[in-house]
Enzyme design. Structure first.
Site, PDB file in Angstrom:
ATOM      1  N   HIS A  50      -4.522   1.506   7.416  1.00  0.00           N
ATOM      2  CA  HIS A  50      -3.130   1.814   7.061  1.00  0.00           C
ATOM      3  C   HIS A  50      -2.429   2.321   8.323  1.00  0.00           C
ATOM      4  O   HIS A  50      -3.077   2.940   9.183  1.00  0.00           O
ATOM      5  CB  HIS A  50      -3.041   2.936   6.005  1.00  0.00           C
ATOM      6  CG  HIS A  50      -3.473   2.540   4.632  1.00  0.00           C
ATOM      7  ND1 HIS A  50      -4.249   3.360   3.840  1.00  0.00           N
ATOM      8  CD2 HIS A  50      -3.212   1.442   3.894  1.00  0.00           C
ATOM      9  CE1 HIS A  50      -4.463   2.773   2.668  1.00  0.00           C
ATOM     10  NE2 HIS A  50      -3.850   1.598   2.680  1.00  0.00           N
ATOM     11  N   GLU A  84       0.818  -1.216   0.000  1.00  0.00           N
ATOM     12  CA  GLU A  84       0.000   0.000   0.000  1.00  0.00           C
ATOM     13  C   GLU A  84       0.849   1.262   0.000  1.00  0.00           C
ATOM     14  O   GLU A  84       0.375   2.355   0.301  1.00  0.00           O
ATOM     15  CB  GLU A  84      -0.955  -0.031   1.197  1.00  0.00           C
ATOM     16  CG  GLU A  84      -1.897  -1.226   1.196  1.00  0.00           C
ATOM     17  CD  GLU A  84      -3.161  -1.043   0.341  1.00  0.00           C
ATOM     18  OE1 GLU A  84      -3.716   0.060   0.349  1.00  0.00           O
ATOM     19  OE2 GLU A  84      -3.580  -2.013  -0.317  1.00  0.00           O
ATOM     20  N   CYS A 127      -3.071  11.100   3.818  1.00  0.00           N
ATOM     21  CA  CYS A 127      -3.394  10.201   2.687  1.00  0.00           C
ATOM     22  C   CYS A 127      -3.216  10.930   1.373  1.00  0.00           C
ATOM     23  O   CYS A 127      -2.885  10.333   0.351  1.00  0.00           O
ATOM     24  CB  CYS A 127      -4.845   9.761   2.737  1.00  0.00           C
ATOM     25  SG  CYS A 127      -5.307   8.850   4.197  1.00  0.00           S
TER      26      CYS A 127
HETATM   27  O1  SUG Z   1      -7.800   2.918   0.132  1.00  0.00           O
HETATM   28  N1  SUG Z   1     -10.595   5.041   0.263  1.00  0.00           N
HETATM   29  C1  SUG Z   1      -9.158   4.867   0.345  1.00  0.00           C
HETATM   30  C2  SUG Z   1      -8.567   5.805   1.367  1.00  0.00           C
HETATM   31  C3  SUG Z   1      -7.070   5.782   1.340  1.00  0.00           C
HETATM   32  C4  SUG Z   1      -6.470   6.478   2.507  1.00  0.00           C
HETATM   33  N2  SUG Z   1      -5.070   6.484   2.393  1.00  0.00           N
HETATM   34  C5  SUG Z   1      -4.208   6.438   3.430  1.00  0.00           C
HETATM   35  N3  SUG Z   1      -4.595   6.115   4.635  1.00  0.00           N
HETATM   36  N4  SUG Z   1      -2.984   6.684   3.192  1.00  0.00           N
HETATM   37  C6  SUG Z   1      -8.790   3.419   0.681  1.00  0.00           C
HETATM   38  O2  SUG Z   1      -9.505   2.806   1.480  1.00  0.00           O
HETATM   39  C7  SUG Z   1     -12.793   4.714  -0.741  1.00  0.00           C
HETATM   40  C8  SUG Z   1     -13.404   4.685  -2.115  1.00  0.00           C
HETATM   41  C9  SUG Z   1     -14.893   4.514  -2.073  1.00  0.00           C
HETATM   42  O3  SUG Z   1     -15.401   3.852  -1.170  1.00  0.00           O
HETATM   43  O4  SUG Z   1     -15.568   5.081  -2.978  1.00  0.00           O
HETATM   44  C10 SUG Z   1     -11.270   4.532  -0.769  1.00  0.00           C
HETATM   45  O5  SUG Z   1     -10.746   3.945  -1.686  1.00  0.00           O
END
Ligand code: SUG
Length: 444
Positions: A250, A174, A371
């Site tokens: 994460h 990730e 993020c």
């Molecule tokens: O991968 N949300 C992302 C958020 C990423 C956050 N990044 C970090 N913590 N670095 C994920 O879960 C949601 C998309 C949706 O539900 O439409 C999403 O992909």
């Protein structure tokens, strides 16, 4: 060698929507199918970039990705013209259509893992695009991420961009969301801390029971090898599986580091004392003292940390040697966190300033300030060698605000993804963006 940290924020794409695609990410699941506002989302992100650039922090951006992902839709049997593909997918597989449309590349902390030249064996800055193979909607991002990174960091004398690891559960990766670099200063050799959720081949290692662990130890080790990191300055630590089961999908939802400071929750790691011990030893080798800023459960329960995204903050070094914590507005709204932060900045420690932003559009999908950014520490020569068209300036900010105003919708509902006009709008917007950023061919 002196170096400066640049934060590459993801420019929110025109198809930003809430599709509930991320099992284990509480915000994504709770906002499924609500209406989004892509225009506001992009403007909120740009406001953060502008404000931090104006404060003198290194700030740049990574472009959004081409959407919808017709390659995905065609590869699973949807045929015909683009409009036919969209209408069949909307009818037969609306969730997969949402995956093909996801604007999730905005969270660039997941685009890649980055090791600066001071850490790598060949003295180049290394990037490994993250395969993100835990989630269908994110598993294709690495192709365009690697392409964008190669366009921006083209000069092979300074930069090496590696393709993503094999897209299989053993190598779940990730990116920088599970990676923190600790150092004396950005330009000197540092310690790279990889936090993993599970191990594919160590059956004895604990693992979460409810939600997935997206990062494996094997993936982290592979990235460290690709980047040519030295063993004594690389630390692997297991994330606490219990907090993954509470929505910490994460590591950057429960810990953040900068320079010699590690700001973390007491429940972040499976073995807190062991983690700190390893870090202190490794940091000793680079002449740095770990400044561990531990947040106790008694002050901030894990649920409040997840709700506020306290740890999904950016910890930025200021010219006076102190640090600012860049937080989302939600931190002011959760009582325990607001009180904690008040004491933190008044306490005389290294963090003496809070900078907050309204990032609610992204937050509703589980994406806070950290993020939204990928950190890249660059020497002056490296900063001069990268593509300059993505570096945030007042002029670029205004250009991009006008571009957003021209192309983005201010309301997107799940049913709108079936509208063939949306695909055309997104395509036109990105065509123009590649010209504005001086990256022709980015979307070919
Ligand atoms: O991968 N949300 C992302 C958020 C990423 C956050 N990044 C970090 N913590 N670095 C994920 O879960 C949601 C998309 C949706 O539900 O439409 C999403 O992909």
């Amino acid at each position: 060698m002196s170096a400066r940290e640049f934060n590459f924020d993801g420019l929110v794409g025109p198809s930003h929507n809430y599709a509930g695609l991320s099992f284990g990410n509480v915000a994504s699941f709770s906002n499924v199918k609500s209406a989004s506002n892509p225009k506001l989302a992009a403007l909120q992100g740009l406001a953060k970039m502008r404000a931090l650039a104006a404060r003198g922090f290194g700030q740049a951006l990574l472009p959004p990705q081409d959407r919808p992902n017709f390659r995905l839709l065609r590869s699973i049997g949807f045929t015909g013209t683009d409009a036919e593909v969209l209408s069949k997918a909307a009818r037969e597989a609306p969730v997969i259509l949402a995956c093909a449309y996801s604007a999730s590349p905005m969270w660039t902390a997941n685009a890649a893992t980055v090791s600066p030249s001071a850490d790598s064996a060949d003295g180049r800055t290394h990037f490994t695009a993250a395969n993100l193979n835990n989630k269908l909607h994110r598993a294709f991002e690495h192709e365009q991420s690697a392409r964008a990174l190669r366009a921006i960091f083209k000069d092979e004398k300074h930069f090496a961009v590696h393709d993503a690891l094999p897209g299989t559960p053993a190598f779940g990766d990730e990116g920088a969301a599970n990676h923190t670099r600790l150092c004396r200063e950005h330009g000197s050799a540092g310690v790279e801390l990889f936090v993993y959720g599970r191990s594919e081949f160590d059956a004895a290692a604990p693992a979460p029971r409810k939600y997935p662990a997206r990062q494996t130890l094997e993936a982290s080790q592979a990235v460290a090898r690709l980047h040519g990191l030295s063993a004594e300055r690389t630390v692997y630590v297991q994330q606490n599986p219990d907090v993954i089961d509470q929505g910490v999908f994460h590591n950057d939802v429960i810990a953040v580091g900068n320079a010699n400071a590690l700001f973390y929750h007491e429940q972040a790691f499976a073995d807190e004392a062991g983690a700190l011990d390893q870090l202190r030893r490794a940091m000793g080798a680079v002449g740095a003292d770990l400044n561990a800023i531990r947040v106790d459960t008694a002050h901030v329960p894990v649920a409040d940390a997840v709700a506020s995204y306290l740890f999904n903050s950016q910890l930025l070094s200021k010219a006076d040697g102190k640090m600012a914590l860049v937080i989302p507005h939600e931190c002011q709204e959760v009582g325990s966190v607001a009180r904690y932060l008040e004491n933190l900045v008044a306490g005389g420690g290294v963090v003496d300033e809070l900078i907050h932003f309204d990032l609610r559009q992204s937050m509703r999908n589980g994406g806070g300030p950290a993020c939204l950014r990928l950190r890249v520490a660059l020497t002056d020569a490296e900063a001069a060698a990268m593509h300059q068209g993505v570096v945030m300036t007042e002029a670029l900010y205004h250009t991009l605000v006008a571009w957003v105003e021209k192309h983005y919708r201010d309301r997107l509902e799940p049913a709108d993804l079936a509208d063939p006009q949306l695909a055309i709008e997104v395509h036109n917007a990105l065509e123009e963006l590649s010209r504005l950023l001086g990256l022709p061919g980015l979307y070919d």
